[in-house]
Write a protein that holds these residues in place. Sequence first.
Motif, PDB file in Angstrom:
ATOM      1  N   ASN A 584      22.417  -1.857  32.167  1.00 30.63           N
ATOM      2  CA  ASN A 584      21.525  -2.894  31.646  1.00 30.63           C
ATOM      3  C   ASN A 584      22.228  -4.243  31.581  1.00 30.63           C
ATOM      4  N   GLU A 585      21.489  -5.283  31.887  1.00 37.11           N
ATOM      5  CA  GLU A 585      22.032  -6.648  31.833  1.00 37.11           C
ATOM      6  C   GLU A 585      21.104  -7.506  30.976  1.00 37.11           C
ATOM      7  N   LYS A 586      21.708  -8.292  30.070  1.00 37.29           N
ATOM      8  CA  LYS A 586      20.924  -9.152  29.194  1.00 37.29           C
ATOM      9  C   LYS A 586      21.434 -10.586  29.286  1.00 37.29           C
ATOM     10  N   THR A 587      20.494 -11.501  29.054  1.00 37.99           N
ATOM     11  CA  THR A 587      20.811 -12.931  29.135  1.00 37.99           C
ATOM     12  C   THR A 587      20.910 -13.506  27.725  1.00 37.99           C
ATOM     13  N   VAL A 588      21.943 -14.279  27.498  1.00 39.47           N
ATOM     14  CA  VAL A 588      22.121 -14.922  26.188  1.00 39.47           C
ATOM     15  C   VAL A 588      21.094 -16.041  26.053  1.00 39.47           C
ATOM     16  N   ILE A 589      20.213 -15.933  25.042  1.00 39.89           N
ATOM     17  CA  ILE A 589      19.200 -16.966  24.812  1.00 39.89           C
ATOM     18  C   ILE A 589      19.482 -17.797  23.566  1.00 39.89           C
ATOM     19  N   GLY A 590      20.436 -17.345  22.743  1.00 43.35           N
ATOM     20  CA  GLY A 590      20.705 -18.091  21.527  1.00 43.35           C
ATOM     21  C   GLY A 590      22.034 -17.706  20.905  1.00 43.35           C
ATOM     22  N   VAL A 591      22.559 -18.641  20.095  1.00 47.13           N
ATOM     23  CA  VAL A 591      23.806 -18.409  19.344  1.00 47.13           C
ATOM     24  C   VAL A 591      23.527 -18.726  17.882  1.00 47.13           C
ATOM     25  N   VAL A 592      23.772 -17.770  17.015  1.00 45.63           N
ATOM     26  CA  VAL A 592      23.550 -17.959  15.586  1.00 45.63           C
ATOM     27  C   VAL A 592      24.874 -18.340  14.925  1.00 45.63           C
ATOM     28  N   LYS A 593      24.780 -19.160  13.903  1.00 44.47           N
ATOM     29  CA  LYS A 593      25.968 -19.554  13.151  1.00 44.47           C
ATOM     30  C   LYS A 593      26.633 -18.321  12.549  1.00 44.47           C
ATOM     31  N   ASN A 594      27.967 -18.334  12.514  1.00 42.68           N
ATOM     32  CA  ASN A 594      28.700 -17.190  11.966  1.00 42.68           C
ATOM     33  C   ASN A 594      28.206 -16.842  10.568  1.00 42.68           C
ATOM     34  N   PHE A 595      28.072 -15.557  10.297  1.00 48.70           N
ATOM     35  CA  PHE A 595      27.715 -15.097   8.958  1.00 48.70           C
ATOM     36  C   PHE A 595      28.557 -13.859   8.646  1.00 48.70           C
ATOM     37  N   HIS A 596      28.798 -13.649   7.369  1.00 46.98           N
ATOM     38  CA  HIS A 596      29.640 -12.533   6.932  1.00 46.98           C
ATOM     39  C   HIS A 596      28.807 -11.259   6.870  1.00 46.98           C
ATOM     40  N   PHE A 597      28.994 -10.394   7.845  1.00 50.96           N
ATOM     41  CA  PHE A 597      28.280  -9.126   7.811  1.00 50.96           C
ATOM     42  C   PHE A 597      29.172  -7.997   7.301  1.00 50.96           C
ATOM     43  N   ALA A 598      30.438  -8.292   7.039  1.00 51.51           N
ATOM     44  CA  ALA A 598      31.361  -7.334   6.420  1.00 51.51           C
ATOM     45  C   ALA A 598      31.995  -8.006   5.213  1.00 51.51           C
ATOM     46  N   ASN A 599      32.841  -7.279   4.514  1.00 50.02           N
ATOM     47  CA  ASN A 599      33.548  -7.827   3.366  1.00 50.02           C
ATOM     48  C   ASN A 599      34.340  -9.065   3.779  1.00 50.02           C
ATOM     49  N   MET A 600      34.397 -10.067   2.883  1.00 48.75           N
ATOM     50  CA  MET A 600      35.081 -11.309   3.221  1.00 48.75           C
ATOM     51  C   MET A 600      36.597 -11.172   3.270  1.00 48.75           C
ATOM     52  N   ARG A 601      37.105  -9.982   3.007  1.00 49.86           N
ATOM     53  CA  ARG A 601      38.524  -9.732   3.275  1.00 49.86           C
ATOM     54  C   ARG A 601      38.777  -9.667   4.784  1.00 49.86           C
ATOM     55  N   HIS A 602      37.698  -9.410   5.535  1.00 44.14           N
ATOM     56  CA  HIS A 602      37.823  -9.262   6.989  1.00 44.14           C
ATOM     57  C   HIS A 602      37.355 -10.541   7.688  1.00 44.14           C
ATOM     58  N   GLN A 603      38.022 -10.865   8.758  1.00 41.84           N
ATOM     59  CA  GLN A 603      37.621 -11.998   9.580  1.00 41.84           C
ATOM     60  C   GLN A 603      36.277 -11.696  10.238  1.00 41.84           C
ATOM     61  N   ILE A 604      35.438 -12.737  10.372  1.00 42.12           N
ATOM     62  CA  ILE A 604      34.140 -12.547  11.028  1.00 42.12           C
ATOM     63  C   ILE A 604      34.384 -12.162  12.486  1.00 42.12           C
ATOM     64  N   GLU A 605      33.872 -11.006  12.859  1.00 39.84           N
ATOM     65  CA  GLU A 605      34.049 -10.501  14.213  1.00 39.84           C
ATOM     66  C   GLU A 605      32.859 -10.892  15.091  1.00 39.84           C
ATOM     67  N   PRO A 606      33.028 -10.802  16.410  1.00 41.58           N
ATOM     68  CA  PRO A 606      31.882 -10.988  17.306  1.00 41.58           C
ATOM     69  C   PRO A 606      30.799  -9.951  17.024  1.00 41.58           C
ATOM     70  N   ILE A 607      29.562 -10.397  17.036  1.00 41.33           N
ATOM     71  CA  ILE A 607      28.441  -9.482  16.855  1.00 41.33           C
ATOM     72  C   ILE A 607      27.303  -9.907  17.771  1.00 41.33           C
ATOM     73  N   ILE A 608      26.631  -8.918  18.356  1.00 43.17           N
ATOM     74  CA  ILE A 608      25.414  -9.202  19.113  1.00 43.17           C
ATOM     75  C   ILE A 608      24.237  -8.642  18.323  1.00 43.17           C
ATOM     76  N   LEU A 609      23.085  -9.329  18.433  1.00 45.10           N
ATOM     77  CA  LEU A 609      21.911  -8.988  17.640  1.00 45.10           C
ATOM     78  C   LEU A 609      20.732  -8.725  18.578  1.00 45.10           C
ATOM     79  N   PRO A 610      20.640  -7.503  19.113  1.00 46.82           N
ATOM     80  CA  PRO A 610      19.552  -7.198  20.056  1.00 46.82           C
ATOM     81  C   PRO A 610      18.185  -7.252  19.380  1.00 46.82           C
ATOM     82  N   TYR A 611      17.177  -7.540  20.174  1.00 42.22           N
ATOM     83  CA  TYR A 611      15.809  -7.697  19.665  1.00 42.22           C
ATOM     84  C   TYR A 611      15.149  -6.330  19.549  1.00 42.22           C
ATOM     85  N   GLN A 612      14.785  -5.984  18.311  1.00 39.88           N
ATOM     86  CA  GLN A 612      14.044  -4.754  18.033  1.00 39.88           C
ATOM     87  C   GLN A 612      12.821  -5.152  17.215  1.00 39.88           C
ATOM     88  N   PRO A 613      11.708  -5.417  17.862  1.00 42.61           N
ATOM     89  CA  PRO A 613      10.572  -6.070  17.208  1.00 42.61           C
ATOM     90  C   PRO A 613       9.795  -5.222  16.215  1.00 42.61           C
TER      91      PRO A 613
END
Length: 795
Positions: A584-613
């Motif tokens: 499967n190949e997907k095209t990047v349509i947007g970039v969201v500002k970094n947000f903390h999805f884990a504990n703030m002891r950890h550096q914000i890692e790369p995350i992709i947010l696939p569309y599940q409507p």
Amino acid sequence: MVKNYFKLALRNLFKSRSTAFINIGGLTIGFLCALLIFTYIKKELSYDRFHSNIDHIYRVLTIDEALGVTSNLVGITLPALSETMKNELTTVENSVRISYNGRSLVEYNKVPLYTENMVYVEPSLFEIFDYELVAGHQPTALQAPNTTVLTETMAKKIFSKEDPIGKTIKIDNSTDLEVVGVMKDPSPFTSMEFDLLVSMVPTESDSNTINYLNSWSSISMVEYVSLSPSANIAEVKTKMEEIIRNNNVGDNFKVTLQPLSETHLSSSGILFDIFNANKGDINYLYTLAIVGLFVVLIAAFNFMNLSTARSANRAKEVGMRKVMGASKRQLALQFLSESVVICFFSLILSLVGLFVTSSFLDFGIDQNLFIYLIGDTTTVLWMIGSVLSLGVIAGLYPAFLLSGFSILKVLKGNFKTGTSGVWLRKVLVVVQFTASIAMIIGTITVYYQLDYLKSADKGFDDAQILSINLGDQSLRATGERFKNRLAQIPDIETMGLSGSMPGRQVGRTGMLPEGSDENDVWIVSTMGINHEYFDLMGMEMVAGRNYSKEIKSDSAAAIIMNEAAVKAIGWDDPIGKKISQGPNEKTVIGVVKNFHFANMRHQIEPIILPYQPTALSNGVLSLKIRQENLKNTLQKVEEIWAEVNPNYPFEYVFFNEEFGRQYENDENFASLIVSFTWLAIFIACLGLIGLSMFTAEQRIKEIGIRKVLGANIKTVVLLLSTEFTKPVLAACLIATPIAYYFLNEWLSGFAYHVDMPWIAFVLASLLAVIISQLTVSFHAIKAATSNPVHALRNE
């Protein structure tokens, strides 16, 4: 002789009531602090200790070194690994695999309820760990498919007074399980929390589970191994690496072992560790132990200070005893016995204080802290030995100082002042306030960091968001209908769907960004969302666009990622770039500002947010609710839930409260540090009160002469106060570099932290000077305002 020493000790205590009050009061508070800290540390160190084989049990961890991963150590591993280790390595005696399912619906006689910690587990759990069945046959428990073992608490919750053995329960409205055992509730001090165990043994026709258990292609299973006493850990780790390489596991994955004894306190940096959710931090215990030691030493220094300072008052007593034939050894033993008596009397009072204060403290211990502490004979012996040692050490210098007075000097009246030991008293005051100032600096810094964690830009707005778990496919199937009904409530501003939520566990997935080498291995975090999610969370798009339900191709061919992903890949303009996930190949349509999805002891890692409507692909429905009519809105939401999902209890959580729970350990640590810091300062001030009282007494004639010669009250007060200002200022200079070093180490444990708050050093120093001056000012003013006639009339 011992009885005589004891009588003399008590007689001298009653004779010098003010000094005795300060010594006993300070030591009692110091011991109480130490007992509380020791109780807390004892509790934290007791995790998993009820397993007799704890020293030979290890958890299998995975080290993920793929591109895109910054938090490398994870608490799960390859499903086939531990079983293969048991079969191929002679030093691996046994293994167990555990799959954490968490919160699940349980139904019996059409009555639904939730279990908080359901796990799928192999029957070897009962061979490795010391879990006891109170009903059922333990050797065969969980060896058959579709069987379950409940804890006593869960059994009572489901069956009340019925005998559960042989009964059938349904989980998640899909699978029937036969109850084959009831397990004694595990100790609350465990790194593995569960209340319902389901057999992981597959049926012969369950090829999916069989293939999964033999899989080398996913990182998804909690696994423990039991090693023989002769096992060489380094060799086992080397063999583990050989096993995964022989089974074609990617070079970016490595494996290691963690002792069960370290799981609770040494896992703060491990992700995918939800089975060990209640983990502590060994560094906090080290800090608390040092604080407890400081508090006790401060109290002990008070005793030494006052004993040496008041040496002149007992000089004639010593002289007369020497004239009557007392040896230096006998005198030293007498004064040592006084010190020991004071320490043990203080210990008794502190134990009474522990018993009384236990009901006001929450250490997670389900019994009175006093009973918990003295219930261990070893602890009691250590307590007695430590207090005896402290009594001897604290009284050693005063004992030899007092017993060493010259008879001729004393009886001729030449020994008029307590100048012996002045240098030691000043050193001890410096040490006391060095510890106190360092603790004040630490307290202020900890609160600065916690405030930063709470108030820092997390990349989203967590206010007034209500999260409802759609735990199984039945709830997800009705999710769209439920969501559409909720849209009719005017006080619900926004709704959003997601696979998880920040602060909870998210998944990881492989990908290959455009422009990367085909041999590169990229693994990034992933969390599915619908097109409303960014609006719900107040997240900001920094490039491109959001998903749209009007653009049908978004669900299959589009992807949004965070800034960290773009930076890690190295794209200058990410919009329109491609990422590949297998075929499967997907095209990047947007970039969201970094947000903390884990504990703030950890550096914000790369995350992709696939569309599940739709709700079918998401596990969480979140609602943004207006504050004004919250109670009525919640009632309406519950009513709609009951209509759409009548077989499921309605439960929800406010997102900001849930996200904030990840800082509970830090907040508890901060509260303890603050409490003990103020007590340490109070004890140090008690010592200053005693020393200032003694200094005023010793210099009363000097003050009288100065007043006769024209000195005013201000001059006299400054004269007495200056004696204590210099040691406190010296303590400020010493405490600053010490506090800086240790606090800098502590802050480095957070990926995001405040800069060293220098205001903390200034405030702590000012506070110490002000407190010390206020403490000595009472006696200074009293001495300065006294009538000089009373001081000089006997000259």
